[in-house]
Design a protein around this motif. Structure first.
Motif, short mmCIF file in Angstrom:
data_model
loop_
_atom_site.label_atom_id
_atom_site.label_comp_id
_atom_site.label_asym_id
_atom_site.label_seq_id
_atom_site.Cartn_x
_atom_site.Cartn_y
_atom_site.Cartn_z
N PHE A 172 -64.79 -70.17 -16.38
CA PHE A 172 -64.55 -69.09 -15.43
C PHE A 172 -65.72 -68.98 -14.45
O PHE A 172 -65.52 -68.86 -13.24
CB PHE A 172 -64.33 -67.76 -16.15
N ASP A 173 -66.96 -69.03 -14.97
CA ASP A 173 -68.13 -69.00 -14.11
C ASP A 173 -68.11 -70.17 -13.12
O ASP A 173 -68.45 -70.01 -11.95
CB ASP A 173 -69.43 -69.06 -14.93
N ALA A 174 -67.70 -71.33 -13.59
CA ALA A 174 -67.61 -72.51 -12.73
C ALA A 174 -66.61 -72.27 -11.61
O ALA A 174 -66.89 -72.54 -10.44
CB ALA A 174 -67.21 -73.74 -13.55
N GLN A 175 -65.44 -71.75 -11.95
CA GLN A 175 -64.41 -71.51 -10.94
C GLN A 175 -64.88 -70.53 -9.88
O GLN A 175 -64.74 -70.77 -8.69
CB GLN A 175 -63.14 -70.99 -11.61
N VAL A 176 -65.46 -69.43 -10.33
CA VAL A 176 -65.89 -68.39 -9.39
C VAL A 176 -67.01 -68.92 -8.49
O VAL A 176 -66.96 -68.77 -7.28
CB VAL A 176 -66.34 -67.12 -10.15
N TRP A 177 -68.02 -69.56 -9.10
CA TRP A 177 -69.15 -70.06 -8.30
C TRP A 177 -68.70 -71.13 -7.33
O TRP A 177 -69.07 -71.11 -6.15
CB TRP A 177 -70.26 -70.58 -9.21
N LEU A 178 -67.93 -72.09 -7.80
CA LEU A 178 -67.48 -73.18 -6.94
C LEU A 178 -66.63 -72.66 -5.77
O LEU A 178 -66.80 -73.10 -4.63
CB LEU A 178 -66.71 -74.24 -7.73
N LEU A 179 -65.76 -71.73 -6.03
CA LEU A 179 -64.94 -71.17 -4.95
C LEU A 179 -65.79 -70.40 -3.96
O LEU A 179 -65.66 -70.57 -2.74
CB LEU A 179 -63.84 -70.28 -5.52
N ASP A 180 -66.67 -69.56 -4.47
CA ASP A 180 -67.54 -68.76 -3.61
C ASP A 180 -68.40 -69.66 -2.72
O ASP A 180 -68.45 -69.51 -1.50
CB ASP A 180 -68.40 -67.84 -4.47
N MET A 181 -69.09 -70.60 -3.33
CA MET A 181 -69.99 -71.47 -2.57
C MET A 181 -69.21 -72.40 -1.64
O MET A 181 -69.65 -72.70 -0.53
CB MET A 181 -70.88 -72.29 -3.50
N SER A 182 -68.05 -72.86 -2.07
CA SER A 182 -67.23 -73.72 -1.22
C SER A 182 -66.83 -72.99 0.05
O SER A 182 -66.86 -73.56 1.15
CB SER A 182 -65.99 -74.20 -1.98
N THR A 183 -66.49 -71.72 -0.08
CA THR A 183 -66.13 -70.91 1.08
C THR A 183 -67.31 -70.80 2.04
O THR A 183 -67.16 -70.95 3.24
CB THR A 183 -65.66 -69.51 0.63
N ARG A 184 -68.50 -70.57 1.50
CA ARG A 184 -69.70 -70.44 2.33
C ARG A 184 -70.08 -71.76 3.00
O ARG A 184 -70.63 -71.79 4.08
CB ARG A 184 -70.88 -69.96 1.49
N LEU A 185 -69.79 -72.85 2.31
CA LEU A 185 -70.21 -74.18 2.78
C LEU A 185 -69.23 -74.80 3.78
O LEU A 185 -69.56 -75.78 4.44
CB LEU A 185 -70.37 -75.10 1.55
N THR A 186 -68.06 -74.20 3.95
CA THR A 186 -67.02 -74.77 4.81
C THR A 186 -67.52 -75.06 6.22
O THR A 186 -67.18 -76.08 6.81
CB THR A 186 -65.80 -73.83 4.87
N ARG A 187 -68.35 -74.20 6.76
CA ARG A 187 -68.81 -74.40 8.15
C ARG A 187 -69.71 -75.62 8.29
O ARG A 187 -69.87 -76.16 9.38
CB ARG A 187 -69.49 -73.15 8.69
N PHE A 188 -70.31 -76.07 7.20
CA PHE A 188 -71.18 -77.24 7.23
C PHE A 188 -70.44 -78.51 6.83
O PHE A 188 -70.72 -79.59 7.35
CB PHE A 188 -72.39 -77.06 6.30
N ILE A 189 -69.54 -78.38 5.85
CA ILE A 189 -68.81 -79.54 5.34
C ILE A 189 -67.33 -79.16 5.31
O ILE A 189 -66.87 -78.49 4.39
CB ILE A 189 -69.31 -79.93 3.94
N PRO A 190 -66.57 -79.59 6.31
CA PRO A 190 -65.15 -79.19 6.39
C PRO A 190 -64.27 -79.75 5.27
O PRO A 190 -63.32 -79.09 4.87
CB PRO A 190 -64.70 -79.74 7.74
N ASP A 191 -64.59 -80.92 4.76
CA ASP A 191 -63.75 -81.56 3.75
C ASP A 191 -63.94 -80.90 2.38
O ASP A 191 -65.05 -80.90 1.83
CB ASP A 191 -64.09 -83.05 3.66
N ALA A 192 -62.87 -80.35 1.82
CA ALA A 192 -62.94 -79.61 0.55
C ALA A 192 -63.43 -80.49 -0.60
O ALA A 192 -64.24 -80.05 -1.41
CB ALA A 192 -61.57 -79.02 0.22
#
Length: 190
Positions: free
Chosen positions: A48-68
């Motif tokens: 659960f911690d992995a899912q939450v952290w990965l989703l949160d950080m992925s959202t923040r990182l989108t502007r730098f790295i567009p590819d999911a």
């Protein structure tokens, strides 16, 4: 059952983070990618911690790295290497943000390479002349190890450790920039 509940929560979070005007179900390809990434995220104590952290950080990182897929792979690597070095992954993200804006091919005027801007002389020092510092896994391993060493050397003083990392000990501009990105953009309350 717990995994299914976690995945349901993950999907709910994905929907919340999508644009309010789009209001569509999460992309099945992204859902599959997140499931695989979470399954491979062995540095987390809890899925659960992995899912939450990965989703949160992925959202923040989108502007730098567009590819999911690229974002999630990098985040898993950051979390793994930071955890091995006993660093906060969100601090490592702030350092990368400062050093290279997540450009794995970045080269500084001094010759530092990759996301964490590692000086090539380290390869010779370690007897590993063929290491590729633009490879994210290699770059993260070097960078996290170096920062962790400087934190220990400075008895936990983050500002001094960051200045050592940057080669600017005695000045606080670089440290303030990293800490600013950390607190303003990447920080995750423990």
């Amino acid at each position: 059952m717990a995994l299914r509940l976690s995945l349901t929560l993950l999907m709910a979070l994905l929907c919340m983070h999508s644009s309010a005007s789009l209001r569509q179900a999460p992309d099945p390809e992204l859902r599959s990618l997140l499931q695989r990434t979470v399954a491979e995220a062995d540095s987390f104590q809890d899925r659960f911690d992995a899912q939450v952290w990965l989703l949160d950080m992925s959202t923040r990182l989108t502007r730098f790295i567009p590819d999911a897929e690229e974002r999630l792979t990098l985040l898993r690597q950051v979390h793994q290497e930071a955890s091995k070095a006993r660093l906060r992954p969100d601090l490592v993200l702030a350092l990368i943000h400062t050093e290279s804006h997540f450009d794995r091919f970045a080269i500084s005027s001094a010759g530092a390479q990759g996301m964490m801007q590692i000086m090539p002389f380290w390869k010779a020092e370690l007897g590993r002349p063929h290491d590729n510092l633009t490879d994210n896994a290699t770059n993260l391993r070097y960078g996290c190890t170096i920062l962790s060493f400087y934190l220990r050397k400075e008895n936990g003083n983050l500002s001094r450790a960051l200045a050592r990392y940057n080669g600017s000990l005695g000045r606080n501009t670089y440290s303030a920039k990293v800490i600013g990105f950390w607190h303003d953009y990447w920080y995750v309350k423990p």
